[in-house]
Write a protein that holds these residues in place. Structure first.
Motif, PDB file in Angstrom:
ATOM      1  N   GLN A 113       0.468   7.565 -22.312  1.00 50.16           N
ATOM      2  CA  GLN A 113       0.553   6.158 -21.928  1.00 50.16           C
ATOM      3  C   GLN A 113       0.113   5.990 -20.474  1.00 50.16           C
ATOM      4  N   GLU A 114      -0.478   4.835 -20.201  1.00 47.43           N
ATOM      5  CA  GLU A 114      -0.892   4.530 -18.833  1.00 47.43           C
ATOM      6  C   GLU A 114       0.350   4.419 -17.954  1.00 47.43           C
ATOM      7  N   PRO A 115       0.308   5.004 -16.771  1.00 51.67           N
ATOM      8  CA  PRO A 115       1.473   4.910 -15.885  1.00 51.67           C
ATOM      9  C   PRO A 115       1.570   3.517 -15.266  1.00 51.67           C
ATOM     10  N   THR A 116       2.771   3.133 -14.938  1.00 51.04           N
ATOM     11  CA  THR A 116       3.024   1.876 -14.252  1.00 51.04           C
ATOM     12  C   THR A 116       3.233   2.184 -12.774  1.00 51.04           C
ATOM     13  N   ILE A 117       2.518   1.467 -11.910  1.00 49.88           N
ATOM     14  CA  ILE A 117       2.608   1.696 -10.476  1.00 49.88           C
ATOM     15  C   ILE A 117       3.335   0.514  -9.838  1.00 49.88           C
ATOM     16  N   ASP A 118       4.432   0.753  -9.185  1.00 47.59           N
ATOM     17  CA  ASP A 118       5.166  -0.263  -8.444  1.00 47.59           C
ATOM     18  C   ASP A 118       5.093   0.088  -6.964  1.00 47.59           C
ATOM     19  N   LEU A 119       4.364  -0.722  -6.206  1.00 45.20           N
ATOM     20  CA  LEU A 119       4.269  -0.515  -4.762  1.00 45.20           C
ATOM     21  C   LEU A 119       5.260  -1.431  -4.055  1.00 45.20           C
ATOM     22  N   PRO A 120       5.833  -0.953  -2.956  1.00 49.42           N
ATOM     23  CA  PRO A 120       6.744  -1.818  -2.209  1.00 49.42           C
ATOM     24  C   PRO A 120       5.995  -3.059  -1.708  1.00 49.42           C
ATOM     25  N   GLY A 121       6.600  -4.222  -1.878  1.00 51.26           N
ATOM     26  CA  GLY A 121       6.013  -5.462  -1.429  1.00 51.26           C
ATOM     27  C   GLY A 121       4.960  -6.023  -2.370  1.00 51.26           C
ATOM     28  N   ASP A 122       4.690  -5.335  -3.465  1.00 46.45           N
ATOM     29  CA  ASP A 122       3.698  -5.816  -4.422  1.00 46.45           C
ATOM     30  C   ASP A 122       4.287  -7.003  -5.173  1.00 46.45           C
ATOM     31  N   THR A 123       3.562  -8.115  -5.190  1.00 47.28           N
ATOM     32  CA  THR A 123       4.051  -9.308  -5.881  1.00 47.28           C
ATOM     33  C   THR A 123       3.846  -9.215  -7.377  1.00 47.28           C
ATOM     34  N   LYS A 124       2.949  -8.372  -7.812  1.00 48.73           N
ATOM     35  CA  LYS A 124       2.711  -8.198  -9.247  1.00 48.73           C
ATOM     36  C   LYS A 124       3.479  -6.952  -9.708  1.00 48.73           C
ATOM     37  N   LYS A 125       4.718  -7.154 -10.112  1.00 49.83           N
ATOM     38  CA  LYS A 125       5.533  -6.028 -10.577  1.00 49.83           C
ATOM     39  C   LYS A 125       5.001  -5.506 -11.895  1.00 49.83           C
TER      40      LYS A 125
END
Length: 128
Positions: A113-125
């Motif tokens: 599965q494609e990984p999910t990337i959550d960056l700090p301050g990213d508005t698109k969770k």
């Protein structure tokens, strides 16, 4: 929960050896079925001459017949129980293998599965 670790080839080896032994038991039962009447007839009678229909029958023949009648149900039970046990063990092993394959497929599916990337301050969770 305790983990299972079954050697499928080991189970197959035991089933093969048990089936071979069961065949020997079956052959012995068939031989008994054929030879017991002959043994009963060959045992003879207490009296010297015999008149009547059928082969002569004495006390040994009667005892052999009683023995066979008493043990016949036990022998049939053993044969059926052995067959059911062998089939049950084989089926349980097949289900174990299917379970292993299902777990492996699930793990593989999760891995690709494609990984999910959550960056700090990213508005698109949950961005990919």
């Amino acid at each position: 929960m305790t983990a299972w670790d079954i050697s499928v080839s080991g189970v197959q080896g035991v089933l093969d050896r048990t089936a071979t032994a069961a065949e020997g038991l079956s052959d012995a039962g068939k031989a008994l079925d054929k030879t017991l009447p002959s043994a009963a007839t060959s045992a003879g009678t207490i009296s010297g001459t015999y008149c009547g229909a059928g082969p002569p029958s004495g006390p040994v023949a009667g005892a052999l017949a009683e023995f066979f009648n008493a043990k016949q149900r036990d022998l049939l039970y053993i044969a059926k129980r052995t067959t059911k046990s062998l089939n049950g063990a084989a089926e349980a092993t097949r289900e174990y293998v299917k379970g292993d394959l299902t777990m492996a497929a699930d793990t593989q599916r999760k891995t690709i599965q494609e990984p999910t990337i959550d960056l700090p301050g990213d508005t698109k969770k949950g961005a990919k």
